[in-house]
Design an enzyme around this catalytic site. Structure first.
Site, PDB file in Angstrom:
ATOM      1  N   LEU A 126      18.465  -1.164  16.813  1.00 47.39           N
ATOM      2  CA  LEU A 126      19.860  -0.865  17.162  1.00 47.39           C
ATOM      3  C   LEU A 126      20.566  -0.204  15.988  1.00 47.39           C
ATOM      4  CD1 LEU A 126      22.217  -1.208  19.223  1.00 47.39           C
ATOM      5  CD2 LEU A 126      22.738  -3.361  18.049  1.00 47.39           C
ATOM      6  N   HIS A 230      23.536  -8.957   6.965  1.00 46.02           N
ATOM      7  CA  HIS A 230      24.215  -7.884   6.252  1.00 46.02           C
ATOM      8  C   HIS A 230      25.622  -7.722   6.831  1.00 46.02           C
ATOM      9  CE1 HIS A 230      25.090  -3.760   4.923  1.00 46.02           C
ATOM     10  NE2 HIS A 230      24.119  -3.903   4.032  1.00 46.02           N
TER      11      HIS A 230
END
Length: 346
Positions: A126, A230
């Site tokens: 993605l 992240h």
């Protein structure tokens, strides 16, 4: 209009451009022309093959801006993982050390190298161009896969996972790698990550220790990022959790990013999606709720987002423009589901 469609051979240059924008840590799309060519070949094969659970089948989709004919995003689904090459992850467990004589009883969190997620399906790859991270494009790109899963569930394993990108700095350096992996692999994090993205995973089994690793012995910087994502991945994690994915204590062996998992049939968009016959009209009232809408074709799959009023019964009225972009005609079938769960939109 933003349309989700299967990857085509002509998308190679666009994918390479997206790979450069994604940077280090996005292992499923390394900036390597040969890898991208292989990804295209594998995806074309998946869409044109019979169901086969003895091997992986990789379905890759892109988001295309129909106004500019530009590919601006990518996402994928693997039918099954870990069959042609081992699938590694760390499972977080517990070891207990106790002494009755000394009246000491201690529990220690540990990392176990495992292949537990072999033969699961996976949502993967993605990435959305930063210039298009607005107008709910990210939700469309990610969740479009769930309507495909709903329509073609027989092509995928019942359990599905999603690996989340772990913590790394602006230079692509991972605290977890520095605290653990670097001691066993004589290479920088970016190089090991790149090799994994290319499918060269044999070195993991050859170099990683097989015994449990005590998390308490790792540097604090490494401990602090275990199971964390992240910063750029936080929206993707929340989105998946709103759809029913959960963290069950498995993390990536390189950056310790969490793996989320669920059953395909338990995904909110899969469970709540419905099929409607199409009626095409020129003047369609605009609704207030965004919906995902897709056709029901395999290799001709198309999906987009639309604000539309949904009837309690009978056909779904759509515009001729939407019908054209979805490649459907009157009395064809489309699949529809609200873009957000009631909990997420509350």
């Amino acid at each position: 209009m933003m349309i989700i469609r299967p990857l085509m051979a002509s998308d190679a240059d666009a994918l390479l451009n997206l790979a450069y924008k994604a940077g280090v840590g996005f292992t499923s799309l390394p900036a390597d022309p040969n890898h991208i060519a292989g990804k295209i070949t594998a995806s074309l094969s998946a869409f044109n093959s019979e169901v086969d659970f003895t091997t992986e089948q990789s379905y890759v989709f892109v988001m295309e801006d129909t106004h500019t004919n530009t590919v601006v995003g990518i996402c994928g689904i693997e039918s099954s993982i870990g069959l042609s090459s081992p699938w590694y992850s760390y499972r977080i467990g517990t070891l207990v050390h106790s002494s009755r004589e000394l009246k000491v009883h201690n529990s220690f969190p540990t990392l176990y190298l495992s292949n537990d997620q072999t033969a699961c399906a996976e949502v993967c790859t993605l990435f959305l161009d930063p210039d298009y991270r607005h107008s709910k494009n990210g939700q469309l790109l990610s969740k479009s896969r769930f309507l495909f899963l709903a329509q073609f569930a027989h092509r995928f394993e019942a359990k599905i996972i999603a690996e989340m990108r772990g913590v790394s700095d602006e230079n692509g350096q991972s605290p977890f790698w520095d605290g653990l992996g670097a001691h066993f692999f004589d290479m920088p994090f970016a190089d090991a990550d790149h090799l994994t993205g290319l499918g060269k995973k044999e070195f993991i089994a050859q170099l990683m220790p097989r015994h449990p690793l005590y998390i308490n012995l790792l540097p604090k910087a490494a401990r602090d990022v275990i199971g964390e994502v992240h910063g750029n991945t936080l929206p993707a994690r929340k989105m998946l959790e709103d759809e029913g994915f959960r963290y069950q204590g498995y993390v990536d062996i390189f950056d310790a990013g969490p793996t989320l998992e669920t059953q395909v049939n338990d995904i909110r968009a899969v469970r709540e999606s419905k099929n409607y016959l199409v009626k095409i009209e020129d003047h369609i009232p605009i609704g207030t709720v965004p919906y995902l809408i897709s056709n029901t074709l395999l290799d001709g799959y198309r999906c987009t987002m639309v604000y539309i009023k949904v009837p309690e019964s009978g056909p779904l009225c759509i515009s001729s423009e939407l019908a054209s972009n979805l490649h459907v005609t009157a009395l064809d079938t489309v699949r529809l589901v609200p873009l957000f769960s009631q909990r997420a939109s509350a």
